[in-house]
Design a protein around this motif. Structure first.
Motif, PDB file in Angstrom:
ATOM      1  N   THR A 189      38.155  62.311  54.102  1.00 48.32           N
ATOM      2  CA  THR A 189      39.292  62.608  54.962  1.00 48.32           C
ATOM      3  C   THR A 189      40.526  61.889  54.431  1.00 48.32           C
ATOM      4  O   THR A 189      40.426  60.872  53.751  1.00 48.32           O
ATOM      5  CB  THR A 189      39.041  62.189  56.422  1.00 48.32           C
ATOM      6  OG1 THR A 189      40.145  62.605  57.236  1.00 48.32           O
ATOM      7  CG2 THR A 189      38.873  60.674  56.554  1.00 48.32           C
ATOM      8  N   SER A 190      41.683  62.426  54.754  1.00 43.78           N
ATOM      9  CA  SER A 190      42.949  61.766  54.424  1.00 43.78           C
ATOM     10  C   SER A 190      43.720  61.434  55.697  1.00 43.78           C
ATOM     11  O   SER A 190      44.906  61.132  55.641  1.00 43.78           O
ATOM     12  CB  SER A 190      43.795  62.678  53.521  1.00 43.78           C
ATOM     13  OG  SER A 190      44.072  63.910  54.183  1.00 43.78           O
ATOM     14  N   ARG A 191      43.035  61.457  56.841  1.00 47.04           N
ATOM     15  CA  ARG A 191      43.676  61.195  58.131  1.00 47.04           C
ATOM     16  C   ARG A 191      43.014  60.024  58.843  1.00 47.04           C
ATOM     17  O   ARG A 191      41.783  59.986  58.979  1.00 47.04           O
ATOM     18  CB  ARG A 191      43.622  62.445  59.012  1.00 47.04           C
ATOM     19  CG  ARG A 191      44.450  63.594  58.459  1.00 47.04           C
ATOM     20  CD  ARG A 191      44.581  64.703  59.464  1.00 47.04           C
ATOM     21  NE  ARG A 191      45.552  65.691  59.030  1.00 47.04           N
ATOM     22  CZ  ARG A 191      46.038  66.648  59.811  1.00 47.04           C
ATOM     23  NH1 ARG A 191      45.657  66.730  61.072  1.00 47.04           N
ATOM     24  NH2 ARG A 191      46.916  67.509  59.337  1.00 47.04           N
ATOM     25  N   VAL A 192      43.832  59.112  59.325  1.00 49.03           N
ATOM     26  CA  VAL A 192      43.307  57.938  60.015  1.00 49.03           C
ATOM     27  C   VAL A 192      42.520  58.333  61.261  1.00 49.03           C
ATOM     28  O   VAL A 192      41.448  57.780  61.534  1.00 49.03           O
ATOM     29  CB  VAL A 192      44.450  56.974  60.389  1.00 49.03           C
ATOM     30  CG1 VAL A 192      43.943  55.869  61.310  1.00 49.03           C
ATOM     31  CG2 VAL A 192      45.055  56.357  59.133  1.00 49.03           C
ATOM     32  N   ALA A 193      43.036  59.295  62.031  1.00 49.95           N
ATOM     33  CA  ALA A 193      42.333  59.713  63.247  1.00 49.95           C
ATOM     34  C   ALA A 193      40.932  60.201  62.930  1.00 49.95           C
ATOM     35  O   ALA A 193      39.975  59.917  63.662  1.00 49.95           O
ATOM     36  CB  ALA A 193      43.126  60.809  63.964  1.00 49.95           C
ATOM     37  N   ASN A 194      40.787  60.946  61.827  1.00 50.66           N
ATOM     38  CA  ASN A 194      39.462  61.424  61.439  1.00 50.66           C
ATOM     39  C   ASN A 194      38.569  60.286  60.972  1.00 50.66           C
ATOM     40  O   ASN A 194      37.359  60.298  61.213  1.00 50.66           O
ATOM     41  CB  ASN A 194      39.587  62.472  60.338  1.00 50.66           C
ATOM     42  CG  ASN A 194      40.169  63.777  60.837  1.00 50.66           C
ATOM     43  OD1 ASN A 194      40.303  63.993  62.037  1.00 50.66           O
ATOM     44  ND2 ASN A 194      40.523  64.656  59.911  1.00 50.66           N
ATOM     45  N   MET A 195      39.160  59.293  60.297  1.00 53.19           N
ATOM     46  CA  MET A 195      38.370  58.141  59.859  1.00 53.19           C
ATOM     47  C   MET A 195      37.822  57.388  61.063  1.00 53.19           C
ATOM     48  O   MET A 195      36.646  56.998  61.086  1.00 53.19           O
ATOM     49  CB  MET A 195      39.249  57.214  59.010  1.00 53.19           C
ATOM     50  CG  MET A 195      38.489  56.078  58.324  1.00 53.19           C
ATOM     51  SD  MET A 195      37.446  56.623  56.961  1.00 53.19           S
ATOM     52  CE  MET A 195      35.802  56.429  57.668  1.00 53.19           C
ATOM     53  N   VAL A 196      38.663  57.195  62.066  1.00 53.73           N
ATOM     54  CA  VAL A 196      38.214  56.530  63.298  1.00 53.73           C
ATOM     55  C   VAL A 196      37.102  57.338  63.956  1.00 53.73           C
ATOM     56  O   VAL A 196      36.066  56.795  64.373  1.00 53.73           O
ATOM     57  CB  VAL A 196      39.389  56.343  64.274  1.00 53.73           C
ATOM     58  CG1 VAL A 196      38.903  55.779  65.608  1.00 53.73           C
ATOM     59  CG2 VAL A 196      40.452  55.428  63.670  1.00 53.73           C
ATOM     60  N   ASP A 197      37.306  58.636  64.030  1.00 54.41           N
ATOM     61  CA  ASP A 197      36.316  59.520  64.634  1.00 54.41           C
ATOM     62  C   ASP A 197      34.992  59.450  63.866  1.00 54.41           C
ATOM     63  O   ASP A 197      33.914  59.356  64.466  1.00 54.41           O
ATOM     64  CB  ASP A 197      36.868  60.950  64.617  1.00 54.41           C
ATOM     65  CG  ASP A 197      36.118  61.893  65.542  1.00 54.41           C
ATOM     66  OD1 ASP A 197      35.401  61.411  66.437  1.00 54.41           O
ATOM     67  OD2 ASP A 197      36.264  63.114  65.361  1.00 54.41           O
TER      68      ASP A 197
END
Length: 316
Positions: free
Chosen positions: A280-288
């Motif tokens: 992923t390149s998105r922080v929200a997705n990393m948290v998820d």
């Protein structure tokens, strides 16, 4: 093709940002520690959720917009993640991630997993080219020792595994392995697992992609081989299947509140899986994604219920 990014954009457009799961925008503090699994050959433990770089991460690395990638790597380590999986063939991912990790001061704490992939598919590798590529990886990553190097997509095992064994004997790499996500290479993967000493394998496994359960995962357990899982979202097919669908209420019984956590917890619940590496390149997705490795995991009965639920949805 429906992937996680387009799925998220569709969800925002149809439901409004306020309707998205709150856990995507909140810290995971207070929800427990990230599950860890032992590497069989040493007992060293790895957090079960890592970060891959073959898809969206690679695309952003090529764009030279590196702030997003820096934020993702920082968030992963902040939340307890450790393993970063890359390869020289993933565009600028290896080089960009190496620079970012050094800037963040996490270069020495990450578990670096990269690959050798200079062999033409089905052809013979040039040993000198393979050694040169390995040296380039050392320079890009900026460390004298790389944690894991694997022969990418089976490459040329006869030529490349000895090169990795030599590097391991010299103390330059800590673990070696082999990977494939191609069905026509599964037989060679299995044969190599049976006949060669490897520390890791990397392969695809998802709730709608279960071949690994038949032979690969049982053999890994038997042979004491760690398993990195690629494509845990079913090569993005799963996002199309759950478009417009709510996560079932009963998923809360194993602490899954989003589809990503639903899919990742299914994979994590197989005891032979060592680490899952969604890109992923998105922080929200990393948290998820990290949330997929925290809390309870489904038992066998729940795993069957999960599969039945996905199988009841229309095919992508």
């Amino acid at each position: 093709m429906m992937n996680r990014r387009t799925w998220l954009q569709t969800a925002v457009a149809t439901a409004g940002a306020a309707a998205l799961p709150q856990s995507w925008a909140q810290s995971l503090s207070g929800r427990g520690q990230l599950i860890t699994r032992a590497i069989p050959t040493t007992g060293e433990r790895l957090p079960i959720i890592g970060l891959g770089s073959s898809a969206t991460f690679a695309q952003v690395a090529r764009s030279e917009d590196h702030d997003a990638l820096k934020a993702v790597l920082a968030k992963m380590t902040e939340l307890g993640g450790k393993l970063f999986d890359t390869a020289p063939s993933y565009g600028a991912s290896e080089e960009v991630a190496g620079k970012i990790a050094q800037e963040l001061g996490i270069n020495k704490t990450l578990f670096w997993a990269t690959k050798l992939n200079v062999a033409p598919r089905g052809g013979k590798a040039d040993a000198d080219a393979a050694r040169k590529q390995l040296e380039t990886s050392f320079k890009r990553i900026g460390r004298p020792v790389i944690d894991l190097v694997q022969v990418h997509n089976m490459g040329d095992i006869a030529t490349q595994l000895p090169i990795l064994r030599e590097a391991k004997q010299q103390g330059r790499i800590r673990y070696l392995g082999i990977t494939t996500t191609f069905e026509n290479q599964y037989a060679e993967l299995i044969e190599t697992m049976r006949t060669q000493q490897v520390d890791f394998i990397g392969t695809n496994y998802a709730i709608d992609d279960l071949f690994a359960e038949k032979t690969i995962l049982p053999l890994a357990k038997e042979r004491g081989i760690a398993v990195l899982v690629y494509a845990p979202f079913g090569r993005a097919r799963l996002w199309a299947r759950v478009k417009g669908q709510q996560v079932p209420e009963w998923a809360k019984e194993f602490d899954a509140t989003t589809w990503a956590q639903f899919f990742l917890k299914f994979v994590a619940s197989h005891p032979t899986v060592t680490c899952i590496t969604p890109a992923t390149s998105r922080v929200a997705n990393m948290v998820d994604n990290i949330g997929g490795g925290i809390g309870r995991l489904p038992d066998e009965a729940m795993r069957k219920r999960m599969m039945d639920h996905i199988n009841s949805l229309p095919n992508a």
